[in-house]
Design a protein around this motif. Structure first.
Motif, PDB file in Angstrom:
ATOM      1  N   LEU A 132       9.397  33.061   7.747  1.00 50.01           N
ATOM      2  CA  LEU A 132      10.673  32.763   8.400  1.00 50.01           C
ATOM      3  C   LEU A 132      11.263  33.903   9.226  1.00 50.01           C
ATOM      4  O   LEU A 132      12.167  33.671  10.019  1.00 50.01           O
ATOM      5  CB  LEU A 132      11.707  32.348   7.342  1.00 50.01           C
ATOM      6  CG  LEU A 132      11.365  31.085   6.544  1.00 50.01           C
ATOM      7  CD1 LEU A 132      12.373  30.885   5.417  1.00 50.01           C
ATOM      8  CD2 LEU A 132      11.328  29.867   7.442  1.00 50.01           C
ATOM      9  N   GLN A 133      10.775  35.125   9.064  1.00 49.14           N
ATOM     10  CA  GLN A 133      11.480  36.244   9.670  1.00 49.14           C
ATOM     11  C   GLN A 133      10.647  37.001  10.690  1.00 49.14           C
ATOM     12  O   GLN A 133      10.909  38.152  10.976  1.00 49.14           O
ATOM     13  CB  GLN A 133      11.962  37.211   8.567  1.00 49.14           C
ATOM     14  CG  GLN A 133      13.119  38.114   9.007  1.00 49.14           C
ATOM     15  CD  GLN A 133      13.701  38.884   7.853  1.00 49.14           C
ATOM     16  OE1 GLN A 133      13.836  38.366   6.754  1.00 49.14           O
ATOM     17  NE2 GLN A 133      14.064  40.129   8.094  1.00 49.14           N
ATOM     18  N   GLY A 134       9.675  36.366  11.266  1.00 46.62           N
ATOM     19  CA  GLY A 134       8.852  37.032  12.256  1.00 46.62           C
ATOM     20  C   GLY A 134       9.039  36.475  13.656  1.00 46.62           C
ATOM     21  O   GLY A 134      10.052  35.855  13.974  1.00 46.62           O
ATOM     22  N   PHE A 135       8.044  36.675  14.498  1.00 41.18           N
ATOM     23  CA  PHE A 135       8.105  36.202  15.879  1.00 41.18           C
ATOM     24  C   PHE A 135       6.685  35.899  16.353  1.00 41.18           C
ATOM     25  O   PHE A 135       5.699  36.386  15.791  1.00 41.18           O
ATOM     26  CB  PHE A 135       8.751  37.255  16.779  1.00 41.18           C
ATOM     27  CG  PHE A 135       8.154  38.629  16.631  1.00 41.18           C
ATOM     28  CD1 PHE A 135       7.075  39.028  17.418  1.00 41.18           C
ATOM     29  CD2 PHE A 135       8.649  39.515  15.687  1.00 41.18           C
ATOM     30  CE1 PHE A 135       6.522  40.273  17.284  1.00 41.18           C
ATOM     31  CE2 PHE A 135       8.090  40.777  15.548  1.00 41.18           C
ATOM     32  CZ  PHE A 135       7.021  41.163  16.332  1.00 41.18           C
ATOM     33  N   ASN A 136       6.573  35.070  17.398  1.00 45.64           N
ATOM     34  CA  ASN A 136       5.276  34.711  17.992  1.00 45.64           C
ATOM     35  C   ASN A 136       4.282  34.181  16.959  1.00 45.64           C
ATOM     36  O   ASN A 136       3.129  34.615  16.883  1.00 45.64           O
ATOM     37  CB  ASN A 136       4.667  35.923  18.720  1.00 45.64           C
ATOM     38  CG  ASN A 136       5.510  36.388  19.890  1.00 45.64           C
ATOM     39  OD1 ASN A 136       6.189  35.578  20.532  1.00 45.64           O
ATOM     40  ND2 ASN A 136       5.491  37.675  20.159  1.00 45.64           N
ATOM     41  N   TYR A 137       4.751  33.227  16.176  1.00 45.80           N
ATOM     42  CA  TYR A 137       3.899  32.653  15.143  1.00 45.80           C
ATOM     43  C   TYR A 137       2.798  31.766  15.730  1.00 45.80           C
ATOM     44  O   TYR A 137       2.977  31.167  16.802  1.00 45.80           O
ATOM     45  CB  TYR A 137       4.730  31.805  14.184  1.00 45.80           C
ATOM     46  CG  TYR A 137       5.525  32.595  13.162  1.00 45.80           C
ATOM     47  CD1 TYR A 137       4.930  33.014  11.979  1.00 45.80           C
ATOM     48  CD2 TYR A 137       6.857  32.903  13.378  1.00 45.80           C
ATOM     49  CE1 TYR A 137       5.647  33.718  11.031  1.00 45.80           C
ATOM     50  CE2 TYR A 137       7.583  33.615  12.431  1.00 45.80           C
ATOM     51  CZ  TYR A 137       6.974  34.023  11.260  1.00 45.80           C
ATOM     52  OH  TYR A 137       7.690  34.726  10.332  1.00 45.80           O
ATOM     53  N   PHE A 152       0.012  22.479   8.295  1.00 46.86           N
ATOM     54  CA  PHE A 152       1.428  22.429   8.660  1.00 46.86           C
ATOM     55  C   PHE A 152       1.594  22.859  10.116  1.00 46.86           C
ATOM     56  O   PHE A 152       0.940  23.809  10.570  1.00 46.86           O
ATOM     57  CB  PHE A 152       2.262  23.378   7.789  1.00 46.86           C
ATOM     58  CG  PHE A 152       2.366  22.955   6.354  1.00 46.86           C
ATOM     59  CD1 PHE A 152       3.270  21.985   5.968  1.00 46.86           C
ATOM     60  CD2 PHE A 152       1.573  23.560   5.389  1.00 46.86           C
ATOM     61  CE1 PHE A 152       3.374  21.600   4.640  1.00 46.86           C
ATOM     62  CE2 PHE A 152       1.666  23.182   4.067  1.00 46.86           C
ATOM     63  CZ  PHE A 152       2.574  22.203   3.687  1.00 46.86           C
ATOM     64  N   LYS A 153       2.479  22.181  10.821  1.00 41.80           N
ATOM     65  CA  LYS A 153       2.891  22.645  12.140  1.00 41.80           C
ATOM     66  C   LYS A 153       3.900  23.775  11.957  1.00 41.80           C
ATOM     67  O   LYS A 153       4.796  23.675  11.112  1.00 41.80           O
ATOM     68  CB  LYS A 153       3.507  21.502  12.941  1.00 41.80           C
ATOM     69  CG  LYS A 153       2.529  20.394  13.290  1.00 41.80           C
ATOM     70  CD  LYS A 153       3.214  19.281  14.094  1.00 41.80           C
ATOM     71  CE  LYS A 153       2.223  18.184  14.448  1.00 41.80           C
ATOM     72  NZ  LYS A 153       2.867  17.089  15.222  1.00 41.80           N
ATOM     73  N   THR A 154       3.772  24.850  12.745  1.00 43.96           N
ATOM     74  CA  THR A 154       4.604  26.033  12.522  1.00 43.96           C
ATOM     75  C   THR A 154       5.148  26.634  13.820  1.00 43.96           C
ATOM     76  O   THR A 154       5.554  27.789  13.854  1.00 43.96           O
ATOM     77  CB  THR A 154       3.794  27.109  11.780  1.00 43.96           C
ATOM     78  OG1 THR A 154       2.617  27.425  12.537  1.00 43.96           O
ATOM     79  CG2 THR A 154       3.379  26.633  10.395  1.00 43.96           C
ATOM     80  N   LYS A 155       5.189  25.843  14.879  1.00 40.29           N
ATOM     81  CA  LYS A 155       5.618  26.386  16.175  1.00 40.29           C
ATOM     82  C   LYS A 155       7.103  26.721  16.167  1.00 40.29           C
ATOM     83  O   LYS A 155       7.511  27.800  16.637  1.00 40.29           O
ATOM     84  CB  LYS A 155       5.310  25.378  17.285  1.00 40.29           C
ATOM     85  CG  LYS A 155       5.739  25.855  18.670  1.00 40.29           C
ATOM     86  CD  LYS A 155       5.387  24.820  19.735  1.00 40.29           C
ATOM     87  CE  LYS A 155       5.817  25.292  21.117  1.00 40.29           C
ATOM     88  NZ  LYS A 155       5.474  24.295  22.168  1.00 40.29           N
ATOM     89  N   TRP A 189      -2.301  34.821   8.268  1.00 39.21           N
ATOM     90  CA  TRP A 189      -1.732  33.946   9.300  1.00 39.21           C
ATOM     91  C   TRP A 189      -0.574  34.620  10.030  1.00 39.21           C
ATOM     92  O   TRP A 189      -0.385  34.430  11.232  1.00 39.21           O
ATOM     93  CB  TRP A 189      -1.277  32.655   8.632  1.00 39.21           C
ATOM     94  CG  TRP A 189      -0.412  31.747   9.446  1.00 39.21           C
ATOM     95  CD1 TRP A 189      -0.804  30.848  10.384  1.00 39.21           C
ATOM     96  CD2 TRP A 189       1.012  31.641   9.363  1.00 39.21           C
ATOM     97  NE1 TRP A 189       0.287  30.177  10.903  1.00 39.21           N
ATOM     98  CE2 TRP A 189       1.416  30.653  10.276  1.00 39.21           C
ATOM     99  CE3 TRP A 189       1.985  32.276   8.581  1.00 39.21           C
ATOM    100  CZ2 TRP A 189       2.759  30.293  10.451  1.00 39.21           C
ATOM    101  CZ3 TRP A 189       3.315  31.926   8.744  1.00 39.21           C
ATOM    102  CH2 TRP A 189       3.683  30.940   9.682  1.00 39.21           C
ATOM    103  N   SER A 190       0.205  35.434   9.329  1.00 42.33           N
ATOM    104  CA  SER A 190       1.426  36.005   9.913  1.00 42.33           C
ATOM    105  C   SER A 190       1.308  37.481  10.256  1.00 42.33           C
ATOM    106  O   SER A 190       2.300  38.119  10.607  1.00 42.33           O
ATOM    107  CB  SER A 190       2.596  35.829   8.933  1.00 42.33           C
ATOM    108  OG  SER A 190       2.381  36.584   7.755  1.00 42.33           O
TER     109      SER A 190
END
Length: 227
Positions: A132-137, A152-155, A189-190
């Motif tokens: 939840l706290q990152g960027f450009n996932y 899961f979709k995560t855009k 993934w992150s």
């Protein structure tokens, strides 16, 4: 009055049974987790240091704060209250200890032991941060093994909030081996979505626990191994 002590703390009535199940005692317990100034508290478990201090002053002046193991000795005291902390975050040492020492308030800390002397967070807070706290996932998350086939979709942030909610439920119910695999998969993934690892969700280390355990106001209890 009640609102002052209800901010970011769980109020629980403990039912204490003894004497061959013939007597029931109700005791009010404040169940804290973190006392720390954080910008994003996705799991809603942190309370700012100044707010905690004000709460403790109010409680000290209006309640009889007792040790958790003294419940049965205070069965007739309707003003008795216990204060506990779950999980064992290092702010129990850094931020809580100076306040309870000043105000002479007893507390109990329940510690999850696996993260002692590591820089790791407990898994549920770590996945909140990672998801939840990152960027450009990446736009999706995929995990497959003999027991799970997960996509899961995560855009968008809303998709990631849904992903977080559902993956947390899965990780709470699965065995430790699968939980570790899922956590490592989420880390991978992150890994490009965070500038650095945050340092305000660390757990207590052995030295801090030893110092806390020698304090007459502090009782150390067991939470779990893996949270």
């Amino acid at each position: 009055m009640f609102q002052i002590i209800h901010i970011k703390v769980k109020l629980v009535k403990i039912l204490y049974y003894y004497s061959a199940y013939t007597t029931k005692i109700e005791m009010l317990v404040l169940c804290y987790h973190k006392v720390c100034n954080v910008s994003n508290d996705w799991n809603n478990i942190s309370i700012p240091i100044d707010s905690f201090y004000e709460q403790m002053k109010y409680i000290k002046n209006n309640f009889n704060v007792i040790e958790l193991d003294k419940i049965k000795d205070n069965i007739d005291d309707e003003n008795a209250i216990c204060i506990t902390f779950d999980d064992g975050y290092d702010d129990c040492y850094k931020n809580v200890l100076p306040i309870i020492d000043e105000l002479n308030i007893p507390i109990t800390i329940f510690i999850s032991t696996k993260c002692i002397d590591t820089l790791n967070e407990d898994w549920c807070n770590e996945i909140s941060y990672l998801i939840l706290q990152g960027f450009n996932y990446p736009f999706s998350f995929v995990y497959q093994d003999n027991d799970y086939n997960i996509t899961f979709k995560t855009k968008t942030i809303e998709q990631r909030k849904s992903f977080h909610k559902q993956i947390e439920k899965i990780m709470m119910c699965c065995n430790q081996q699968t939980r570790t695999k899922l956590l490592n998969k989420i880390r991978k993934w992150s890994e490009c979505c965070h500038d650095n690892k945050r340092n305000n969700f660390h757990m207590l280390n052995k030295k801090q626990i030893q110092i806390l355990s020698k304090n007459k106001l502090v009782t150390i209890g067991a939470h779990t191994v893996n949270h």
